[in-house]
Each structure stands twice: as structure tokens, then as C-alpha cells.
Design a protein around this motif. Structure first.
Motif, PDB file in Angstrom:
ATOM      1  N   ASP A  73       0.816  -1.217   0.000  1.00 15.70           N
ATOM      2  CA  ASP A  73       0.000   0.000   0.000  1.00 15.70           C
ATOM      3  C   ASP A  73       0.852   1.270   0.000  1.00 15.70           C
ATOM      4  N   TYR A  74       2.087   1.179   0.496  1.00 16.81           N
ATOM      5  CA  TYR A  74       2.935   2.373   0.605  1.00 16.81           C
ATOM      6  C   TYR A  74       3.298   2.958  -0.761  1.00 16.81           C
ATOM      7  N   LEU A  75       3.117   2.181  -1.825  1.00  9.50           N
ATOM      8  CA  LEU A  75       3.468   2.663  -3.156  1.00  9.50           C
ATOM      9  C   LEU A  75       2.449   3.667  -3.715  1.00  9.50           C
ATOM     10  N   GLY A  76       1.358   3.859  -3.004  1.00  9.52           N
ATOM     11  CA  GLY A  76       0.413   4.887  -3.432  1.00  9.52           C
ATOM     12  C   GLY A  76      -0.987   4.395  -3.706  1.00  9.52           C
ATOM     13  N   TRP A  77      -1.178   3.064  -3.747  1.00 10.49           N
ATOM     14  CA  TRP A  77      -2.517   2.530  -3.953  1.00 10.49           C
ATOM     15  C   TRP A  77      -2.834   1.556  -2.839  1.00 10.49           C
ATOM     16  N   LYS A  78      -3.915   1.840  -2.088  1.00 15.76           N
ATOM     17  CA  LYS A  78      -4.329   0.964  -1.011  1.00 15.76           C
ATOM     18  C   LYS A  78      -5.257  -0.098  -1.571  1.00 15.76           C
ATOM     19  N   ASP A  79      -4.843  -1.358  -1.478  1.00 20.02           N
ATOM     20  CA  ASP A  79      -5.648  -2.458  -1.994  1.00 20.02           C
ATOM     21  C   ASP A  79      -7.032  -2.414  -1.345  1.00 20.02           C
ATOM     22  N   VAL A  80      -8.066  -2.407  -2.155  1.00 21.30           N
ATOM     23  CA  VAL A  80      -9.422  -2.234  -1.628  1.00 21.30           C
ATOM     24  C   VAL A  80      -9.899  -3.454  -0.851  1.00 21.30           C
ATOM     25  N   PHE A  81      -9.231  -4.598  -1.018  1.00 19.38           N
ATOM     26  CA  PHE A  81      -9.603  -5.808  -0.289  1.00 19.38           C
ATOM     27  C   PHE A  81      -8.621  -6.147   0.824  1.00 19.38           C
ATOM     28  N   GLY A  82      -7.559  -5.378   0.947  1.00 15.91           N
ATOM     29  CA  GLY A  82      -6.489  -5.716   1.882  1.00 15.91           C
ATOM     30  C   GLY A  82      -6.892  -5.599   3.344  1.00 15.91           C
ATOM     31  N   GLN A  83      -6.400  -6.534   4.155  1.00 17.31           N
ATOM     32  CA  GLN A  83      -6.591  -6.489   5.599  1.00 17.31           C
ATOM     33  C   GLN A  83      -5.314  -6.963   6.286  1.00 17.31           C
ATOM     34  N   PRO A  84      -4.950  -6.332   7.415  1.00 14.87           N
ATOM     35  CA  PRO A  84      -3.754  -6.779   8.141  1.00 14.87           C
ATOM     36  C   PRO A  84      -3.793  -8.251   8.527  1.00 14.87           C
ATOM     37  N   ALA A  85      -4.993  -8.800   8.767  1.00 12.15           N
ATOM     38  CA  ALA A  85      -5.096 -10.209   9.153  1.00 12.15           C
ATOM     39  C   ALA A  85      -4.599 -11.125   8.046  1.00 12.15           C
ATOM     40  N   TYR A  86      -4.778 -10.708   6.792  1.00 12.89           N
ATOM     41  CA  TYR A  86      -4.321 -11.533   5.669  1.00 12.89           C
ATOM     42  C   TYR A  86      -2.803 -11.443   5.528  1.00 12.89           C
ATOM     43  N   THR A  87      -2.267 -10.253   5.775  1.00 16.34           N
ATOM     44  CA  THR A  87      -0.809 -10.093   5.775  1.00 16.34           C
ATOM     45  C   THR A  87      -0.190 -10.959   6.862  1.00 16.34           C
ATOM     46  N   GLN A  88      -0.822 -10.982   8.027  1.00 15.58           N
ATOM     47  CA  GLN A  88      -0.316 -11.795   9.137  1.00 15.58           C
ATOM     48  C   GLN A  88      -0.414 -13.271   8.810  1.00 15.58           C
ATOM     49  N   ARG A  89      -1.492 -13.689   8.170  1.00 15.64           N
ATOM     50  CA  ARG A  89      -1.627 -15.107   7.808  1.00 15.64           C
ATOM     51  C   ARG A  89      -0.476 -15.538   6.900  1.00 15.64           C
ATOM     52  N   GLN A  90      -0.134 -14.712   5.941  1.00 17.22           N
ATOM     53  CA  GLN A  90       0.974 -15.048   5.056  1.00 17.22           C
ATOM     54  C   GLN A  90       2.292 -15.095   5.821  1.00 17.22           C
ATOM     55  N   ALA A  91       2.517 -14.124   6.699  1.00 18.66           N
ATOM     56  CA  ALA A  91       3.779 -14.079   7.448  1.00 18.66           C
ATOM     57  C   ALA A  91       3.963 -15.324   8.314  1.00 18.66           C
ATOM     58  N   VAL A  92       2.872 -15.835   8.886  1.00 24.13           N
ATOM     59  CA  VAL A  92       2.943 -17.024   9.729  1.00 24.13           C
ATOM     60  C   VAL A  92       3.340 -18.249   8.906  1.00 24.13           C
ATOM     61  N   TYR A  93       2.923 -18.282   7.651  1.00 26.71           N
ATOM     62  CA  TYR A  93       3.250 -19.421   6.787  1.00 26.71           C
ATOM     63  C   TYR A  93       4.755 -19.551   6.504  1.00 26.71           C
ATOM     64  N   GLU A  94       5.423 -18.432   6.296  1.00 27.47           N
ATOM     65  CA  GLU A  94       6.738 -18.453   5.646  1.00 27.47           C
ATOM     66  C   GLU A  94       7.805 -19.314   6.313  1.00 27.47           C
ATOM     67  N   PRO A  95       7.990 -19.267   7.636  1.00 28.35           N
ATOM     68  CA  PRO A  95       9.041 -20.113   8.230  1.00 28.35           C
ATOM     69  C   PRO A  95       8.841 -21.597   7.953  1.00 28.35           C
ATOM     70  N   ARG A  96       7.603 -22.076   8.064  1.00 32.69           N
ATOM     71  CA  ARG A  96       7.365 -23.514   7.870  1.00 32.69           C
ATOM     72  C   ARG A  96       7.440 -23.910   6.403  1.00 32.69           C
ATOM     73  N   LEU A  97       7.237 -22.942   5.511  1.00 38.35           N
ATOM     74  CA  LEU A  97       7.351 -23.228   4.081  1.00 38.35           C
ATOM     75  C   LEU A  97       8.784 -23.053   3.571  1.00 38.35           C
ATOM     76  N   GLY A  98       9.678 -22.613   4.447  1.00 35.14           N
ATOM     77  CA  GLY A  98      11.073 -22.428   4.059  1.00 35.14           C
ATOM     78  C   GLY A  98      11.333 -21.157   3.286  1.00 35.14           C
ATOM     79  N   GLU A  99      10.418 -20.198   3.371  1.00 33.50           N
ATOM     80  CA  GLU A  99      10.590 -18.921   2.679  1.00 33.50           C
ATOM     81  C   GLU A  99      11.276 -17.927   3.606  1.00 33.50           C
ATOM     82  N   SER A 100      12.068 -17.015   3.024  1.00 34.18           N
ATOM     83  CA  SER A 100      12.776 -16.021   3.835  1.00 34.18           C
ATOM     84  C   SER A 100      11.859 -14.904   4.312  1.00 34.18           C
ATOM     85  N   GLY A 101      10.718 -14.736   3.654  1.00 32.07           N
ATOM     86  CA  GLY A 101       9.776 -13.701   4.050  1.00 32.07           C
ATOM     87  C   GLY A 101       8.633 -13.626   3.064  1.00 32.07           C
ATOM     88  N   PRO A 102       7.608 -12.850   3.377  1.00 32.82           N
ATOM     89  CA  PRO A 102       6.446 -12.747   2.494  1.00 32.82           C
ATOM     90  C   PRO A 102       6.795 -12.130   1.144  1.00 32.82           C
TER      91      PRO A 102
END
Length: 234
Positions: A73-102
Motif C-alpha cells: 500500500d505504501y506505493l500509493g494505492w491501497k488495496d481495496v480488499f487488503g486487511q492486516p489479518a491476511y498479511t499476518q496469515r501469510q507471514a505465519v506461513y513463511e518459516p514452515r514453508l522455508g521462505e525467507s519472508g512474504p
């Protein structure tokens, strides 16, 4: 009362007694493979992934869910469907999936595997190799969900309520990396709430009335971004 409050209240209700009568149980062998897309209207690489999710959603064996994250969203367009809970859900996934970050676009299959969402062949291969569900049967009625008996880990599992729009909607983007484009979205998640825990025994939860036009999905998932053991939709 807001919709979010109504959903969260569902998780505070006591388990109900007796099985659901209005809807039959969906057994693990009939349950769909859950494909979650983490996307953003502020990400120039995401439109092809949105299109791929629309294609995957046509498969009867796939439950497609589109989660709009907020960190672009910081790039100038706020996603009309975006919610912090969805960002958090993705962040929780990453360690167990072996990803360095979202990152976006990311697709997660049954909570077990991850790939870049614009690679349709790779996604189809992950879906084909996804193991059968091992969790409980699920029954959905208009005001409750029943979870059957089954095996779970020592820490139990979370029961998630998801409301999503199965329709394809067109969103004009006026700022950011996709300025001037109209982006199609399908199976957009509008609410996500944890109903409670499943410990291997039969349990039921009341669910609030769903807004018109949306569908319900139930996910039984190991905590901390673990595998999805069971899934059903109405």
C-alpha cells in the motif's frame, strides 16, 4: 455491530451438542485442495497470478481463496480488499514453508507447499502432488459447522471461518505500479476468523449469518501455519 465483530463473536460461543442435521458430513476424500493466493493491487507482478487463480477456481477439486495483503500500500494505492489479518496469515506461513519472508504473488497449496503464483504449470504440479486430506469430516449448515472425530497433533488444530466472494470482480487501479489498469479478482476473501480449536473429538460451532453474495469455507489447520487437514465450502 460490524461484520468483523460478528465473525469474531462466533469463536467465543460454546460448542454445541448433537450433529448437524441440515447438511451431510463431507469426508476427507471428497474435500477440496485449498489454494491460497497472497496478492496485492499495488504489485505489478500480481495480475497474472490473479488470472491463474481464476483458472484454478474452475476445478471442482480446488478451493481457491484470494487474500489481499497490505504491505504494498505504501506505493500509493491501497488495496481495496487488503486487511492486516491476511498479511499476518501469510507471514505465519513463511518459516514452515522455508521462505525467507512474504512475497507476492505467492500461492500456498494446502498449507504444505508454496510457489510463485504466476507460474500456472508449477501450481498445477503442486496441486497434483498434494497428499490426501487426513483430518476430520466437516458439515456446514446455515448457522453452524460440525467437525467430526479424527487424528490431530498434540497441539490440536485451529478451525478457521472464511467468507469469500466466488464472483469475478473488476477493480480499476488509479495509483501505484498498476496505474490505469483494471484488474480482475475472483474468490476474494472478505473475512477470516478463528472459530476455535479441534482436538480430535467431535465439536460444533455456531456461525453468524453470512452477507448476501458471499460463500463460507471452513479450514481445519495445524497451528502456526501448518498443513490444512480438512476443508469444506458451501
Amino acid at each position: 455491530m460490524s461484520l468483523s465483530s460478528r465473525v469474531l463473536m462466533a469463536g467465543t460461543l460454546l460448542a454445541l451438542s448433537g450433529p448437524a442435521s441440515a447438511t451431510e458430513f463431507v469426508t476427507p476424500d471428497r474435500q477440496p485442495i485449498v489454494v491460497e493466493l497472497f496478492t496485492s493491487q499495488g504489485c505489478s507482478s500480481c495480475p497474472p497470478a490473479n488470472a491463474n487463480l481464476i483458472k484454478l477456481a474452475e476445478r471442482p477439486d480446488v478451493l481457491a481463496l484470494s487474500f489481499s495483503v497490505t504491505y504494498w500500500d505504501y506505493l500509493g494505492w491501497k488495496d481495496v480488499f487488503g486487511q492486516p489479518a491476511y498479511t499476518q496469515r501469510q507471514a505465519v506461513y513463511e518459516p514452515r514453508l522455508g521462505e525467507s519472508g512474504p512475497f507476492t504473488p505467492q500461492m500456498v497449496v494446502d498449507g504444505r507447499a508454496s510457489a510463485i503464483g504466476f507460474n500456472l504449470r508449477e501450481m498445477q504440479a503442486l496441486i497434483a502432488s498434494s497428499p490426501p486430506k487426513t483430518g476430520p469430516s466437516i458439515a456446514l449448515a446455515s448457522d453452524r459447522v460440525d467437525i467430526g472425530k479424527g487424528r490431530t497433533g498434540s497441539g490440536g488444530s485451529d478451525v478457521w471461518l472464511v467468507w469469500f466472494d466466488p464472483a469475478t470482480v473488476q477493480v480499476p487501479v488509479r495509483r501505484g505500479e498498476n496505474t490505469g489498469r483494471t484488474l480482475p479478482h475472483s474468490h476474494v476473501v472478505h473475512h477470516l476468523a478463528r472459530l476455535g480449536a479441534w482436538n480430535g473429538e467431535s465439536v460444533a460451532f455456531r456461525t453468524p449469518a453470512i452477507p448476501k453474495g458471499l460463500k463460507t469455507a471452513i479450514l481445519v489447520q495445524e497451528p502456526g501455519g501448518g498443513p490444512i487437514l480438512a476443508a469444506a465450502t458451501d
